[in-house]
Design a protein around this motif. Structure first.
Motif, PDB file in Angstrom:
ATOM      1  N   ASP A  47     -13.121  11.245  -1.491  1.00 20.99           N
ATOM      2  CA  ASP A  47     -13.093  12.292  -2.523  1.00 20.99           C
ATOM      3  C   ASP A  47     -12.368  11.825  -3.782  1.00 20.99           C
ATOM      4  N   HIS A  48     -11.710  10.687  -3.718  1.00 17.84           N
ATOM      5  CA  HIS A  48     -11.025  10.168  -4.906  1.00 17.84           C
ATOM      6  C   HIS A  48     -11.848   9.157  -5.704  1.00 17.84           C
ATOM      7  N   VAL A  49     -13.071   8.875  -5.244  1.00 18.40           N
ATOM      8  CA  VAL A  49     -13.918   7.932  -5.991  1.00 18.40           C
ATOM      9  C   VAL A  49     -14.050   8.377  -7.449  1.00 18.40           C
ATOM     10  N   ILE A  62       5.309  11.154  -1.768  1.00 18.08           N
ATOM     11  CA  ILE A  62       4.899  12.554  -1.698  1.00 18.08           C
ATOM     12  C   ILE A  62       4.431  12.974  -3.091  1.00 18.08           C
ATOM     13  N   GLU A  63       3.181  13.403  -3.173  1.00 22.80           N
ATOM     14  CA  GLU A  63       2.630  13.776  -4.477  1.00 22.80           C
ATOM     15  C   GLU A  63       2.884  15.259  -4.710  1.00 22.80           C
ATOM     16  N   ASN A  64       4.145  15.538  -5.012  1.00 25.77           N
ATOM     17  CA  ASN A  64       4.548  16.945  -5.188  1.00 25.77           C
ATOM     18  C   ASN A  64       4.552  17.332  -6.659  1.00 25.77           C
ATOM     19  N   VAL A 118       0.025  10.377 -13.305  1.00 20.27           N
ATOM     20  CA  VAL A 118       1.204   9.917 -12.555  1.00 20.27           C
ATOM     21  C   VAL A 118       0.801   8.988 -11.411  1.00 20.27           C
ATOM     22  N   SER A 119      -0.338   9.283 -10.804  1.00 21.78           N
ATOM     23  CA  SER A 119      -0.729   8.468  -9.660  1.00 21.78           C
ATOM     24  C   SER A 119      -0.885   6.980 -10.035  1.00 21.78           C
ATOM     25  N   PRO A 120      -1.699   6.648 -11.069  1.00 16.55           N
ATOM     26  CA  PRO A 120      -1.756   5.227 -11.428  1.00 16.55           C
ATOM     27  C   PRO A 120      -0.431   4.693 -11.972  1.00 16.55           C
ATOM     28  N   ILE A 142      -5.850   2.591  -0.801  1.00 12.97           N
ATOM     29  CA  ILE A 142      -6.744   2.949   0.312  1.00 12.97           C
ATOM     30  C   ILE A 142      -6.649   4.457   0.463  1.00 12.97           C
ATOM     31  N   ARG A 143      -7.739   5.151   0.184  1.00 12.63           N
ATOM     32  CA  ARG A 143      -7.678   6.619   0.178  1.00 12.63           C
ATOM     33  C   ARG A 143      -9.049   7.197   0.464  1.00 12.63           C
ATOM     34  N   GLY A 144      -9.099   8.524   0.548  1.00  9.47           N
ATOM     35  CA  GLY A 144     -10.340   9.191   0.914  1.00  9.47           C
ATOM     36  C   GLY A 144     -11.400   9.091  -0.168  1.00  9.47           C
ATOM     37  N   THR A 163       0.053  15.074 -15.309  1.00 12.85           N
ATOM     38  CA  THR A 163      -0.936  15.467 -14.295  1.00 12.85           C
ATOM     39  C   THR A 163      -1.161  14.350 -13.270  1.00 12.85           C
ATOM     40  N   TYR A 164      -1.741  14.742 -12.150  1.00  8.21           N
ATOM     41  CA  TYR A 164      -1.967  13.808 -11.038  1.00  8.21           C
ATOM     42  C   TYR A 164      -2.656  12.522 -11.468  1.00  8.21           C
ATOM     43  N   ASN A 165      -3.757  12.648 -12.228  1.00 11.61           N
ATOM     44  CA  ASN A 165      -4.540  11.453 -12.551  1.00 11.61           C
ATOM     45  C   ASN A 165      -3.800  10.480 -13.467  1.00 11.61           C
ATOM     46  N   VAL A 196       0.853  -1.189   0.000  1.00  6.66           N
ATOM     47  CA  VAL A 196       0.000   0.000   0.000  1.00  6.66           C
ATOM     48  C   VAL A 196       0.884   1.232   0.000  1.00  6.66           C
ATOM     49  N   ARG A 197       0.271   2.358  -0.198  1.00  5.02           N
ATOM     50  CA  ARG A 197       1.046   3.595  -0.153  1.00  5.02           C
ATOM     51  C   ARG A 197       0.247   4.682   0.530  1.00  5.02           C
ATOM     52  N   MET A 198       0.981   5.561   1.208  1.00  5.64           N
ATOM     53  CA  MET A 198       0.397   6.786   1.737  1.00  5.64           C
ATOM     54  C   MET A 198       0.878   7.862   0.779  1.00  5.64           C
ATOM     55  N   ALA A 199      -0.040   8.672   0.292  1.00  4.14           N
ATOM     56  CA  ALA A 199       0.317   9.584  -0.802  1.00  4.14           C
ATOM     57  C   ALA A 199      -0.081  11.024  -0.515  1.00  4.14           C
ATOM     58  N   PRO A 200       0.520  11.629   0.499  1.00  2.70           N
ATOM     59  CA  PRO A 200       0.130  13.007   0.814  1.00  2.70           C
ATOM     60  C   PRO A 200       0.575  14.005  -0.249  1.00  2.70           C
ATOM     61  N   SER A 201      -0.268  14.998  -0.478  1.00  4.46           N
ATOM     62  CA  SER A 201       0.149  16.160  -1.261  1.00  4.46           C
ATOM     63  C   SER A 201       0.760  17.135  -0.261  1.00  4.46           C
ATOM     64  N   PRO A 202       1.963  17.627  -0.545  1.00  9.18           N
ATOM     65  CA  PRO A 202       2.653  18.459   0.456  1.00  9.18           C
ATOM     66  C   PRO A 202       2.172  19.899   0.434  1.00  9.18           C
TER      67      PRO A 202
HETATM   68  N1  GLU Z   1      -2.381  12.984  -2.993  1.00  7.40           N
HETATM   69  C1  GLU Z   1      -3.739  12.617  -2.812  1.00  7.40           C
HETATM   70  C2  GLU Z   1      -4.307  13.335  -1.623  1.00  7.40           C
HETATM   71  O1  GLU Z   1      -3.591  13.965  -0.913  1.00  7.40           O
HETATM   72  C3  GLU Z   1      -3.900  11.121  -2.595  1.00  7.40           C
HETATM   73  C4  GLU Z   1      -4.212  10.442  -3.863  1.00  7.40           C
HETATM   74  C5  GLU Z   1      -4.283   8.929  -3.748  1.00  7.40           C
HETATM   75  O2  GLU Z   1      -4.219   8.405  -2.612  1.00  7.40           O
HETATM   76  O3  GLU Z   1      -4.380   8.295  -4.783  1.00  7.40           O
HETATM   77  O4  GLU Z   1      -5.480  13.293  -1.383  1.00  7.40           O
END
Ligand code: GLU
Length: 415
Positions: A164-166, A41-43, A146-148, A160-162, A142-144, A5-11
């Motif tokens: 709002d990403h559905v 880190i999703e910078n 690079v993320s995948p 596993i994420r919030g 763009t995010y959508n 899994v990954r934790m992917a915070p935007s800084p």
């Molecule tokens: N960087 C995104 C956020 O901070 C997370 C995206 C993801 O988990 O795919 O909400």
């Protein structure tokens, strides 16, 4: 296949407690499954602010007790790779050039669907998904996209994420398909709301991990509390240690409906944890917290206060005012001068200066004065601690010492 899994915070800005809850669920799941938990880190830039935010994210996670496997990854580092893949999609006619940007060509028919581990079956009609810019005309992916791409590269098995990403998920699945990658498991965690049913924000109380830390929450208590925001073990168990959380956590028991952040419950839980600490652990936590506040009271005396405060505090931020009388002068109080004078006389002979000796002297004094303990002890407390609220009176007097206690009583009698 082992879980990754990954934790992917935007800084951006401070680390919001909702994001931390998301990371915690990733971490609990990875640790339970014996899998890996990455920190990415999703910078989109590398400014000084971003670097500070990255430090802050790591500090906050470490403080909470959440760790990660391998070095911290930065989304920007994979931009070249993402661009190459975008160009490959153009060659395969799965993407196309548009005003210098690259757009992903969504399938035009059918549905894209997944079995969400939290929300069940979700599907979107492809015809409703816009062709998305995956590389901007300035060359930035763009995010959508690079993320995948990063998820594929990192072999992520569970996203596993919030919640709002559905809405990003159908596009990310289509991109993965275009790149020949299968689907990971998606688990979209419910929102966290304030008591008024609105999304949790500063208006409701602390939302930044730093603020929780400053308010004197004990990290294992906060972890326990956060774990229960959306997940439950059963209908009743609340207090669970880190190892119990790891053992018991499951995505199946994450609910889809939003959870409410109950600050009172958090304070209660923090109090439960604090009361359960042994002297040494409590003192270490307290000293560390005080240092963070820039309060440099003598460590030995701080240690001595632990038995006096342990049953009383829910959060450490109430500690300094509660025990200040033991570390600083108190202003002479407007306490009943006769009682203070009488207490001064009654305490003079107490030797050794122990809480028991002080108690028996003051109880006799109350009897002698024909008063109930309350009205006798109130003025004494006020004189010695400067406050109507303090730790136990006899213990407090013992702590400040005989000389100081008598001086303060005399000053109050004179005031
Ligand atoms: N960087 C995104 C956020 O901070 C997370 C995206 C993801 O988990 O795919 O909400």
């Amino acid at each position: 296949m082992s879980v990754r899994v990954r934790m992917a915070p935007s800084p951006t800005g401070f680390l919001h407690i909702g994001g931390v809850r998301t990371f915690l669920f990733n971490w609990l799941y990875a640790r339970q499954q014996g899998g890996a938990c990455l920190l990415r880190i999703e910078n989109t830039d590398t400014s000084r602010e971003v670097i500070e935010a990255v430090d802050q994210i790591q500090d906050a996670l470490r403080w909470l007790g959440v760790d990660w496997d391998g070095p911290v990854a930065f989304q920007l580092d994979t931009a070249d790779r993402a661009r190459e893949l975008a160009e490959q999609l153009v060659r395969e006619d799965k993407a196309y050039l548009d005003d210098g940007a690259i757009r992903f060509r969504q399938p035009k028919e059918g549905v894209v669907s997944w079995e969400d581990a939290v929300r069940g079956h979700i599907e979107f009609r492809n015809e409703l998904l816009p062709d998305l810019v995956i590389v901007r005309s300035d060359g930035h992916p763009t995010y959508n996209f690079v993320s995948p791409v990063d998820d594929i590269t990192d072999g992520i098995t569970h996203v596993i994420r919030g919640e709002d990403h559905v809405s990003n998920t159908p596009t990310q699945i289509n991109i993965r398909n275009a790149l020949g990658a299968g689907q990971p498991v998606y688990a979209h965690l419910p929102n966290i709301l304030g008591s008024d049913g609105k999304k949790l924000s500063k208006r409701h109380g602390a939302v930044s991990v730093d603020v929780f830390r400053q308010q004197g929450y004990y990290a294992p208590a906060l972890m326990n509390f956060l774990a229960l925001l959306g997940w439950s073990f059963d209908e009743k168990t609340t207090v669970m240690s880190e190892s119990e959380l790891i053992e018991r956590f499951s995505l199946e028991r994450v609910g889809a409906s939003p959870s409410t952040f109950d600050y009172q419950k958090l304070d209660w839980m923090n109090g439960v944890y604090l009361r359960g600490l042994d002297d040494q652990t409590y003192a270490a936590f307290l000293l560390d917290w005080l240092a963070g506040q820039g309060i440099d009271w003598p460590a030995e005396r701080v240690r001595e206060t632990v038995p006096l405060v342990r049953e009383k505090l829910e959060r450490l931020d109430t500690y300094p005012d509660f025990v200040r009388f033991a570390f600083a002068e108190v202003a002479p109080a407007a306490a009943d001068p006769e009682i203070c004078l009488a207490a001064h006389a009654a305490l003079g002979p107490v030797n050794p200066w122990t809480a028991e000796g002080i108690e028996s002297a003051l109880r006799s004094l109350a009897e002698q004065l024909g008063l109930k303990p309350g009205p006798t002890f109130g003025p004494i407390r006020l004189a010695v601690t400067g406050s109507k609220i303090s730790p136990g009176l006899f213990e407090s007097l013992e702590l400040v010492g005989k000389e100081t206690s008598l001086t303060r009583l005399a000053a109050a009698a004179d005031a």
